[in-house]
Design an enzyme around this catalytic site. Sequence first.
Site, PDB file in Angstrom:
ATOM      1  N   ASP A  47       2.000  25.407  35.486  1.00 14.93           N
ATOM      2  CA  ASP A  47       3.400  25.850  35.371  1.00 14.93           C
ATOM      3  C   ASP A  47       4.160  25.453  36.639  1.00 14.93           C
ATOM      4  O   ASP A  47       5.271  24.916  36.569  1.00 14.93           O
ATOM      5  CB  ASP A  47       3.503  27.375  35.247  1.00 14.93           C
ATOM      6  N   GLU A  70      11.949  28.810  34.501  1.00  7.26           N
ATOM      7  CA  GLU A  70      11.222  30.072  34.370  1.00  7.26           C
ATOM      8  C   GLU A  70      10.563  30.556  35.662  1.00  7.26           C
ATOM      9  O   GLU A  70      10.547  31.748  35.935  1.00  7.26           O
ATOM     10  CB  GLU A  70      10.161  29.945  33.261  1.00  7.26           C
ATOM     11  N   ASP A 123      11.536  25.123  30.560  1.00  5.40           N
ATOM     12  CA  ASP A 123      10.298  25.901  30.513  1.00  5.40           C
ATOM     13  C   ASP A 123       9.184  24.930  30.894  1.00  5.40           C
ATOM     14  O   ASP A 123       8.839  24.036  30.124  1.00  5.40           O
ATOM     15  CB  ASP A 123      10.060  26.497  29.118  1.00  5.40           C
ATOM     16  N   ILE A 125       5.975  25.236  31.284  1.00  7.84           N
ATOM     17  CA  ILE A 125       4.936  25.300  30.235  1.00  7.84           C
ATOM     18  C   ILE A 125       5.338  26.410  29.295  1.00  7.84           C
ATOM     19  O   ILE A 125       5.328  27.594  29.658  1.00  7.84           O
ATOM     20  CB  ILE A 125       3.527  25.600  30.779  1.00  7.84           C
ATOM     21  N   ASP A 126       5.720  26.031  28.106  1.00 13.10           N
ATOM     22  CA  ASP A 126       6.027  27.018  27.075  1.00 13.10           C
ATOM     23  C   ASP A 126       4.734  27.206  26.291  1.00 13.10           C
ATOM     24  O   ASP A 126       4.081  26.228  25.915  1.00 13.10           O
ATOM     25  CB  ASP A 126       7.137  26.451  26.180  1.00 13.10           C
ATOM     26  N   THR A 128       2.093  29.338  27.526  1.00 15.73           N
ATOM     27  CA  THR A 128       1.009  29.331  28.526  1.00 15.73           C
ATOM     28  C   THR A 128      -0.296  29.859  27.915  1.00 15.73           C
ATOM     29  O   THR A 128      -1.381  29.369  28.237  1.00 15.73           O
ATOM     30  CB  THR A 128       1.406  30.168  29.766  1.00 15.73           C
ATOM     31  N   ASP A 272      13.195  29.049  25.967  1.00 12.71           N
ATOM     32  CA  ASP A 272      12.210  29.057  24.877  1.00 12.71           C
ATOM     33  C   ASP A 272      12.768  28.448  23.594  1.00 12.71           C
ATOM     34  O   ASP A 272      12.026  28.303  22.615  1.00 12.71           O
ATOM     35  CB  ASP A 272      11.743  30.492  24.588  1.00 12.71           C
TER      36      ASP A 272
END
Length: 326
Positions: A47, A70, A123, A125-126, A128, A272
């Site tokens: 991330d 994020e 994001d 890493i959407d 996770t 998101d």
Amino acid sequence: MDQNSPEAIIAIQAAMKASALCEKIRTNLSGGGTHLKSDRSPVTIADYGSQAIICKLIREKFPQDTIVAEEDSKELRKSDRSRILEQVTSDVNAFISGSSSEEVCSWIDVGSNSVSDRFWALDPIDGTKGFLRGDQYAIALALIEKGKVTLGVLACPNLYTDVHHPLGEKGCLFLALRGKGSFQMDSTGANKRPIFVSKAKSPSEAIITESVEPDHADHLTHQRLAQKLNISRPSLRMDSQAKYGILARGEVTLYLRVPSSADPGYRENIWDHAAGSIIAEEAGGRVTDVLGRPLDFSSGIKMEKNQGILVSNGILHEVVLKALEM
Ligand code: AMP
Ligand code: MG
């Protein structure tokens, strides 16, 4: 803006690098490098690395643009996290050589909490949880101008490129520009092709996609809705905005996200849905909340005016909204 605009070129380059970093980390992951944030959501070295790379490249090219993202480096700078920071720095160095830990933290902190007239939503890493399970995850980057998403890039490094060969080649990159359509490429940018939503006219032909995590959406309500609409095919559970990608390429017809009864007051984060929504819309789909309202990307990081999400191929949108009034 078109596919040769500097915005599109840099967004794709940044997402490709972040995607390669995430896959490198994922395939070496042995449970290390993950910790829980104060809200108990997981964050990984990937991330942080993904956000550092993308923020650096966007900031360099568009110094005036805000980036709403994020993560921040607060936890990473704590003395007991120094091993994690070292790891993030080393991973970022494989893509941006010569980066110091201080630089990596400062790139992560380019991310801001407030929206503006023109800003990027990221994001890093959407999904996770999907990333950690070895399932789907996405790197999601969108440009929002005057409250409208004008560009979306979604990298899905672990998503099969061809539904007929789910065990075959993996790694998709989706791109959409307002008024210019949606496209899918391989992770390298090769094989670019336009994508379109399904032409299903009857709900009975539909396939629903929904979150894997039961806390993120009300699976029971989705099931009841499916029964009401005579949808007999099983729902496809998938993590992250990869759901928007498979809907945009016609593999599924509906993406349902009715707020979970465990957390009915939950409001969705803009990062998101920003990239995913334009990819679905430009492929011919429609995106609203579960009450039929357009998504609000202009008020802040949370979509305060919206509840849940409904994505469809357009044709079935009204009939599903009606059925949701139950
Ligand atoms: P998905 O993989 O589609 O389940 O979505 C992952 C995203 O769900 C994460 O990026 C979180 O921001 C978001 N999320 C976290 N808690 C909730 C919740 N209670 N309801 C809906 N979404 C949530
Ligand atoms: Mg997310």
